[in-house]
Design a protein around this motif. Structure first.
Motif, mmCIF file in Angstrom:
data_model
loop_
_atom_site.group_PDB
_atom_site.id
_atom_site.type_symbol
_atom_site.label_atom_id
_atom_site.label_comp_id
_atom_site.label_asym_id
_atom_site.label_seq_id
_atom_site.Cartn_x
_atom_site.Cartn_y
_atom_site.Cartn_z
ATOM 1 N N THR A 292 0.838 -1.186 0.000
ATOM 2 C CA THR A 292 0.000 0.000 0.000
ATOM 3 C C THR A 292 0.878 1.243 0.000
ATOM 4 O OG1 THR A 292 -1.778 -1.111 1.205
ATOM 5 C CG2 THR A 292 -1.762 1.296 1.251
ATOM 6 N N MET A 293 0.603 2.170 -0.915
ATOM 7 C CA MET A 293 1.299 3.447 -0.929
ATOM 8 C C MET A 293 0.408 4.471 -0.244
ATOM 9 S SD MET A 293 2.858 5.768 -4.052
ATOM 10 C CE MET A 293 1.283 5.962 -4.865
ATOM 11 N N TRP A 294 0.940 5.126 0.774
ATOM 12 C CA TRP A 294 0.215 6.152 1.529
ATOM 13 C C TRP A 294 0.753 7.515 1.104
ATOM 14 C CZ3 TRP A 294 -3.519 4.475 5.024
ATOM 15 C CH2 TRP A 294 -3.481 3.097 5.327
ATOM 16 N N ILE A 295 -0.121 8.362 0.548
ATOM 17 C CA ILE A 295 0.267 9.711 0.128
ATOM 18 C C ILE A 295 -0.410 10.708 1.051
ATOM 19 C CG2 ILE A 295 0.254 11.402 -1.739
ATOM 20 C CD1 ILE A 295 0.060 9.137 -3.710
ATOM 21 N N SER A 296 0.396 11.572 1.665
ATOM 22 C CA SER A 296 -0.183 12.572 2.561
ATOM 23 C C SER A 296 -1.046 13.531 1.760
ATOM 24 C CB SER A 296 0.923 13.342 3.292
ATOM 25 O OG SER A 296 1.731 14.034 2.377
ATOM 26 N N THR A 297 -2.106 14.024 2.409
ATOM 27 C CA THR A 297 -3.046 14.883 1.691
ATOM 28 C C THR A 297 -2.402 16.180 1.225
ATOM 29 O OG1 THR A 297 -3.780 15.764 3.830
ATOM 30 C CG2 THR A 297 -5.079 13.977 2.861
ATOM 31 N N GLU A 298 -1.348 16.618 1.897
ATOM 32 C CA GLU A 298 -0.675 17.825 1.423
ATOM 33 C C GLU A 298 0.393 17.485 0.394
ATOM 34 O OE1 GLU A 298 2.113 16.349 4.532
ATOM 35 O OE2 GLU A 298 -0.070 16.508 4.299
ATOM 36 N N GLY A 299 0.644 16.180 0.189
ATOM 37 C CA GLY A 299 1.535 15.763 -0.865
ATOM 38 C C GLY A 299 3.015 15.856 -0.561
ATOM 39 N N HIS A 300 3.374 16.122 0.674
ATOM 40 C CA HIS A 300 4.782 16.308 1.010
ATOM 41 C C HIS A 300 5.481 15.013 1.397
ATOM 42 C CE1 HIS A 300 4.126 20.851 1.979
ATOM 43 N NE2 HIS A 300 4.163 20.599 0.687
ATOM 44 N N SER A 301 4.744 13.954 1.626
ATOM 45 C CA SER A 301 5.387 12.704 2.029
ATOM 46 C C SER A 301 4.574 11.517 1.563
ATOM 47 C CB SER A 301 5.556 12.653 3.556
ATOM 48 O OG SER A 301 4.294 12.765 4.196
#
Length: 312
Positions: A292-301
């Motif tokens: 699973t790839m987890w992308i932060s909602t602000e896109g920084h991590s």
């Protein structure tokens, strides 16, 4: 039919003394037809530098792929391709290879991929071009772990200073989640932006260009980036390893089952946040790799964990 300008010139130069009197009218007509009436036919090509070639038969080892809406990313792709020379392919628009992405990527030892940013502020699918159509569908079936990949992107660092080239970050993260070896990171020094989802650590995750406000810097930025990629060994063998055939069926997830993560502490922190707020990170599960790839909602991590998300 008519001869291209270069062929007409050769004929005129070679046989001028013998055919001038007989074919002067035809020569005039052919020359008039060969010349574009408004210049557009050749102006576009003239803007793109010619690729250098040391071999007529060598297959390029670097595939250049891009998505575009207005043409700026395509122009950048041509500059990059020309700077590499014959070791790189002519730019290939991602829209044209949907449905055969695996076969197209497999032709090359390394990839250089580019995107614009149109869906400013979106958590995912920020490119606004063909990449969005395959990120979480066709690309999730790819077996390209170990392949060297470098990304580039375009954006407006003044009008969209807080979201400069955000789409490039997502392009990077999708390839990274597939196990690719990401190269070509660059310094953000000298740019006018305030924030960008394309920053990883203290660097841009690839080459960022601004054709609106900093077009005069594009050529040098491309030259320096390509030189750095060559220095990083983009032409050297990749680390791809053939995937072992599946020997057991996919695990059955039960409500009380414990999911095994590569970084248990980090996974528990992420899961706890998502369970509590249903926000913070967006999960993209790849059943083929069971990751699973987890992308932060602000896109920084972004993070990759083993197994399904586990919070449903």
């Amino acid at each position: 039919s008519y001869s291209p300008p270069q062929l007409t010139n050769k004929i005129r130069n070679s046989y001028l003394n013998t055919i001038m009197s007989l074919w002067s009218a035809a020569t005039f007509v052919l020359t008039a037809i060969a010349a574009p009436s408004d210049g557009d036919a050749f102006v576009t090509n003239a803007r793109r530098p010619a690729k250098t070639s040391s071999s007529l038969f060598a297959s390029p080892s670097i595939g250049i792929f891009f998505g575009t809406s207005t043409g700026s990313t395509e122009e950048a792709a041509h500059l990059i391709s020309a700077e590499f020379g014959d070791v790189a392919s002519e730019p290939i628009e991602i829209d044209e290879v949907q449905g055969s992405v695996a076969a197209e990527f497999a032709k090359f030892d390394a990839l250089v991929v580019g995107t614009p940013t149109w869906n400013t502020g979106a958590d995912v699918e920020r490119s606004g071009v063909g990449w969005d159509e395959i990120y979480y569908s066709e690309m999730q079936e790819l077996n390209i772990a170990g392949k060297k990949v470098a990304v580039f992107g375009l954006g407006d660092s003044v009008s969209y200073a807080e979201n400069y080239a955000d789409g490039t970050g997502e392009l990077h993260d999708v390839f990274e989640s597939l196990g690719c070896k990401m190269i070509g990171y660059t310094s953000p020094e000298g740019y006018q932006h305030e924030e960008s989802k394309a920053i990883r650590g203290e660097s841009f995750c690839g080459l960022l260009l601004d054709a609106v406000n900093e077009e005069e810097l594009t050529e040098d930025r491309v030259k320096n980036w390509v030189a750095n990629l060559l220095g990083e060994g983009i032409l050297e063998g990749n680390d791809a390893v053939a995937a072992a055939p599946a020997t057991s069926p996919p695990p059955q997830v039960e409500e009380a089952a414990t999911v095994v993560f590569e970084d248990q502490a980090l996974a528990e922190e992420i899961i706890a946040e998502v369970k509590k707020t249903r926000s913070g990170f967006v999960a993209h599960y790849n059943p083929r790799t069971d990751k699973t790839m987890w992308i932060s909602t602000e896109g920084h991590s972004s993070y990759v964990t083993s197994g399904a998300p586990g919070y449903e």
